[in-house]
Structure formats: C-alpha cells, structure tokens
Scaffold this active site. Sequence first.
Site, PDB file in Angstrom:
ATOM      1  N   ASP A  80       0.932  -1.062   0.021  1.00 15.59           N
ATOM      2  CA  ASP A  80       0.040  -0.035  -0.055  1.00 15.59           C
ATOM      3  C   ASP A  80       0.689   1.379   0.066  1.00 15.59           C
ATOM      4  O   ASP A  80       1.986   1.294   0.725  1.00 15.59           O
ATOM      5  CB  ASP A  80      -0.835   0.035   1.161  1.00 15.59           C
ATOM      6  CG  ASP A  80      -2.164   1.184   1.052  1.00 15.59           C
ATOM      7  OD1 ASP A  80      -1.912   2.219   0.809  1.00 15.59           O
ATOM      8  OD2 ASP A  80      -3.225   0.383   0.910  1.00 15.59           O
ATOM      9  N   CYS A 130     -20.485  -1.233  -2.882  1.00 21.23           N
ATOM     10  CA  CYS A 130     -20.494  -2.282  -4.334  1.00 21.23           C
ATOM     11  C   CYS A 130     -21.687  -1.895  -5.078  1.00 21.23           C
ATOM     12  O   CYS A 130     -21.796  -1.669  -6.086  1.00 21.23           O
ATOM     13  CB  CYS A 130     -20.453  -3.793  -3.936  1.00 21.23           C
ATOM     14  SG  CYS A 130     -18.737  -4.248  -3.278  1.00 21.23           S
ATOM     15  N   LYS A 139     -24.623  -1.083   6.722  1.00 27.37           N
ATOM     16  CA  LYS A 139     -25.299  -2.490   7.155  1.00 27.37           C
ATOM     17  C   LYS A 139     -24.391  -2.646   8.534  1.00 27.37           C
ATOM     18  O   LYS A 139     -23.537  -1.935   8.671  1.00 27.37           O
ATOM     19  CB  LYS A 139     -24.799  -3.453   6.241  1.00 27.37           C
ATOM     20  CG  LYS A 139     -23.383  -3.827   5.925  1.00 27.37           C
ATOM     21  CD  LYS A 139     -23.137  -4.837   5.023  1.00 27.37           C
ATOM     22  CE  LYS A 139     -23.627  -6.046   5.348  1.00 27.37           C
ATOM     23  NZ  LYS A 139     -22.982  -7.472   4.464  1.00 27.37           N
TER      24      LYS A 139
END
Length: 446
Positions: A30, A263, A323
């Site tokens: 990263d 998504c 969620k």
Amino acid sequence: MNISVIGTGYVGLTTGVALAHLGHKVVCVDIDEAKVELLNQGIPPIYEPDLEELMAKSRSRLTFTTSYREAILESDVVFIAVGTPANSDGSPNLTYLQDAFDHVLKTLLHKATPTLLVNKSTVPVGTADRFMEEVRKRGLGQVVDIASNPEFLRQGRAVYDTLHPERIVAGGSERAARILQSVYKPLLDEEKIPFLHVDLRSAELAKYAANAFLAMKISFINEMANVCDCVGADVLKIAEVIGSDHRIGPAFLNAGIGYGGSCFPKDTRALRYIADTSGYNFKLLSAVIEVNNDQRNMMVQKLRRELGELQGRKVAVLGLTFKPATDDLREAPSIPVIHELLALGAEVWVHDPVAMEKARELLPQTVRFAQDCEECLQDAEAALLVTEWPEYLRTAPATAQRVMKRPLFIDGRNAIPENARAGLDYQGIGIPGASRKEENTVTLKS
C-alpha cells in the site's frame, strides 16, 4: 506459494490475510505509509469481524510494505485489489488500478521468472484485454499472464466469505486457471467449492451481473413493501411466501430503505454505463437504481405524516453504517436521511456502535453525536432505526419507551421483533397494523 497483494482495502487486506492463513507467504503493498505501519503492528485500518484475529494467527507468513519491488520480485502471483470508485457519470474510475498496474509492470521488467498478474478489482469488460496488450508492448508477454478473479465478498462477512466462498471464478488462460487452482487448493480440497474457469470478459462481467441481480431483488421487495403500505398487506409475509420458492430464494428479500455500501450503488451504475456505452438500454437496471434512490425518502415521509412539521423537534437516528458489522459509510442511506431531516429543521441526534468518528467527518456540525443509544433517544419525539445493529434490537425498544418524549419508532429495516414493539408507536416498511396517528392517542411526556 509466494504471493503479493496490491492494495489493503476491504478486498485486498482480507484476501492477503486469508491467503496467508491458507499457508502462502504473502506481502501486501500500500502506498499509505501510516496504514502500512499500523498493519505491521497488527492493527487493521478497517472494522471487519475476525480480521484482526486472523492477522495475528498468520503473522509469520504475512508482511506489509510500501515497496512494490520488495513484494513482487519474489512473487509467483500478484493480485491487484485496489478501489474503482464511480465517476460522476457512473463510469468506474480506473486511476488507482492503472497506477498499480504501471508500478507492477515496471517492477516485473526486473524479473525473469513467470508471474501471474491477477485482477480482483471490479472493472469494465475488456480491461484485462487492454492490460494484456500493454504487457506485450513492454516485452513481457512470455513471462507475464493476466487473469481475472472477481471477489464476491459481503462486508461484515468478508473473512468468512473468503474462506468459505460459494464459488471461485478464474478468467483467463488454461495456465492461469491451473495456477489459481493451486492458490486456492486448500479451499477447493476442504470445502468442495465449485471452480469456474471462464474467459476474461465473462469473469469481468460476472461480478457486475451478480451485484446487479441482488440489487434488483432488494428494489423489487422494496416496491412490494410500498404497495403493501398502500393496500394493507404485510411485506414480511409476502417475502416468506415468495422466498420459499426455490427458484426465488429468501436471500435479499428484506424490505427497508434500500441498499448502500461500496459495491451495489457503484456496480449497478457502472453496469448501466457499460450497457449504455455499448449501445444497449438496460431499462430494468435503470429502474432498480431509481427505486433505490427513491426508497431512502420513505422514513422521512412516514415521519412527516406522523409529526407534521419537524422544525425544532428532536429526532434520533440509530445506526449510520450502510449495514451492521462494518464501519463503512460509503453510500449509507443514513447520510441523505440526516441531511433531509436537517433541511426540515429537525434537531438530529445520531449514534452508531463503530462509525462515530468517521461520521463526524461527513456530517454537518449541527448534528449531535450521542455517547450511547439512551442519550440519543432521550426526550426525542421520534427515532429512526437505519442500521439494524444487534445491540439496538436488544435494547432500543425498551429504552425508547422509557426515555423518549413520544415513542414514535420508525424501523427502516423491519428488524425490531414483533414482541418488542408493544408500547411503541411503531412504523415499519410495508408492515400493516402498526399504530397510526389517527388511530391512537399518544400522550407526550412533559
């Protein structure tokens, strides 16, 4: 095998940790030095159940670095798992992917042994073909092969889904498929998981197709919930009836205020963009997106029908993430709901078990952040359950009855158990028989 994973977001980090757990030697890359430092201390930068524990168990085979060279030169397989966020027109932004790919190829120029370059990022059809052409142009065609290996992870269940996938999709050559079979051999042997070898373009499109289909089920049941509200039927019973049909199945038939996250919103818009730019009008998908956008207004509409003007009224919002079991606020329905409440003059208090600090960066300063569920509900005239965190389901109904000025409870996920609704002025989405303003006299606490 020696494996490197480019990117340490939800997909990249979970993939790297899981592959190390399966016995491979994994180096994750990263460019964020602060993130890499945390990861090398065993601290994940995201909230995902079981991830930190699995990292600790796999430390002997798992390292993190900012150096492509350190990771790639010893690797047999290189996974790219970076974000492809949506542009304003719905098209996927491939900037991060292209940067990662360029860095990988520059490093591979110094490596003579064969390498499989695997894309796990969600990308438009034809991306792998374009990458293959770039590989050839740089003279690496004999040592570098390209594969597509889409992920089908659920946030909040990413570790479980990686170690217990329903299928593994490998797009590319026969050689690429054999290598990916070796990578996932422990899962294929123990879990008896289907291994689906397809062409590159089908692998790329399959991820979009899967998410679009699930989004369609959500939008369909939300439309049915809205019809139920009009005619007095019960969407929970409707979902039970149609979900018992094996051709339909019960999954993703939970009515509420719509899907969110990193998504579904992005991938449905991207698939529509792909269809549009390919000359096809994907009418069904456009309707799915429209329904989801409209569905977020339902809670505020119900609230206004019950209270009328919201100016100066305290409204509690329980749950901010899109969620439970994640700290992700991307495309979370809570954000537009809160902005709408503020625009109507409400005094908005919010609480979330894990995402409060992230939310402070996204929400206006006029929003009040409660220390706990009870403070959020104290003296409120209405409560909106936006995210069905288990602790809210256990404690919020009783707390609401005890401390709210009026126990008007609008359940945006139909998650509060029926036996816990007594004493609440309860409203669900598509559930009949909930108490109505005109049917019940509610005494406000002084």
